[in-house]
Design a protein around this motif. Sequence first.
Motif, PDB file in Angstrom:
ATOM      1  N   THR A 192     -33.084  26.374  -0.006  1.00 12.15           N
ATOM      2  CA  THR A 192     -32.167  27.484   0.214  1.00 12.15           C
ATOM      3  C   THR A 192     -32.766  28.734  -0.401  1.00 12.15           C
ATOM      4  OG1 THR A 192     -30.215  26.050   0.194  1.00 12.15           O
ATOM      5  CG2 THR A 192     -29.858  28.393  -0.229  1.00 12.15           C
ATOM      6  N   ARG A 207     -37.246  36.164   4.040  1.00 15.53           N
ATOM      7  CA  ARG A 207     -36.326  35.204   4.645  1.00 15.53           C
ATOM      8  C   ARG A 207     -36.964  33.821   4.622  1.00 15.53           C
ATOM      9  NH1 ARG A 207     -33.297  35.918  10.505  1.00 15.53           N
ATOM     10  NH2 ARG A 207     -31.942  34.073  10.321  1.00 15.53           N
ATOM     11  N   ILE A 208     -36.247  32.869   4.048  1.00 19.31           N
ATOM     12  CA  ILE A 208     -36.770  31.507   3.917  1.00 19.31           C
ATOM     13  C   ILE A 208     -35.968  30.574   4.800  1.00 19.31           C
ATOM     14  CG2 ILE A 208     -37.071  29.564   2.334  1.00 19.31           C
ATOM     15  CD1 ILE A 208     -37.576  31.604   0.120  1.00 19.31           C
ATOM     16  N   GLU A 209     -36.642  29.918   5.688  1.00 21.15           N
ATOM     17  CA  GLU A 209     -36.013  28.924   6.565  1.00 21.15           C
ATOM     18  C   GLU A 209     -36.861  27.665   6.539  1.00 21.15           C
ATOM     19  OE1 GLU A 209     -35.563  30.680  10.406  1.00 21.15           O
ATOM     20  OE2 GLU A 209     -33.893  31.982   9.797  1.00 21.15           O
ATOM     21  N   ARG A 210     -36.519  26.781   5.624  1.00 20.96           N
ATOM     22  CA  ARG A 210     -37.270  25.542   5.457  1.00 20.96           C
ATOM     23  C   ARG A 210     -36.282  24.440   5.093  1.00 20.96           C
ATOM     24  NH1 ARG A 210     -42.779  24.765   4.326  1.00 20.96           N
ATOM     25  NH2 ARG A 210     -42.976  27.028   4.088  1.00 20.96           N
TER      26      ARG A 210
END
Length: 291
Positions: free
Chosen positions: A96, A89-92
């Motif tokens: 995206t 999971r990428i949250e930056r």
Amino acid sequence: MSARPRNVPIRTRDLRHRTGSRLTSRGYARLHHGLWFRDGVPIDSWARAEALMELYPDAAVTGWLAAVIYGHAFAPLDFADEVVAPGRRIERPGVTGWQYRIPPEHVQILTSGHCPDIRIASPEWTLFDIARHEPRVEAICALDTSTTMGLLPINRLRPLAEGLRGVRGRRIVLTRLGEVDTLAESPWETRTRLFLLENGLTGFVLQHRVPEFRYRLDIAWPSLKVAVEYDGAGHRTRKQQADDEIRRNRLRAAGWYIEVVTATSLVRSPDEILAHVRAALGRRGYVSPGA
């Protein structure tokens, strides 16, 4: 240990060993949270992709960033950097992340001469992601002008989508492919074409050649001699405006009706454009199907 190449992205944790706590005032600029470049390094598509590989070495670049690397000439002015990272999971901000797995045969390795190498979706898979994730009009604009990517990956997109099973967005891609016309030469030309189609004007074709003048019309209804021409920024110089006027006067004298459209007019006064075109068609004998 040898120094890293000048244009390689640097993580915050590594940068602090060099500069201490005051990062932005010591010759570095932040690209993404936790990732920096030296001041003066051009932050182009390759640099952005290298930065993603620094952050997510097992991921693959896709979307508009991949399309630009492959040469797509009509990317939006601003777009997120997209990566596919299965199981992560990428949250930056500015990035995206998609959690699925690209088939191995559609992951390529590009070497820029710097570290790290770039893992990137194939051109056709890149278009597949754009087609299913972007809004309809933006997706069709991207597909219409994807010929700028070379080797025509658009021709491989339909077989790719038809061969997939159980992949989200597959039907959306196939539907949007049915609306594609790769003769379009710019996104705004595509928007104009779609605008006419959505209003029931289905007799227009792209890049119609007028043999007697060796002219080519952006969008034309040849049998009725009605044309819609999109004028972008390249038509704003004095010389080009003069050349356009000579050309259009000759076409009008030969019986053509020319409706000139700009991005501004298409956004601000579409009803006026539509009224002009319908009136011109009506004078040539066209009867609307619903009339």
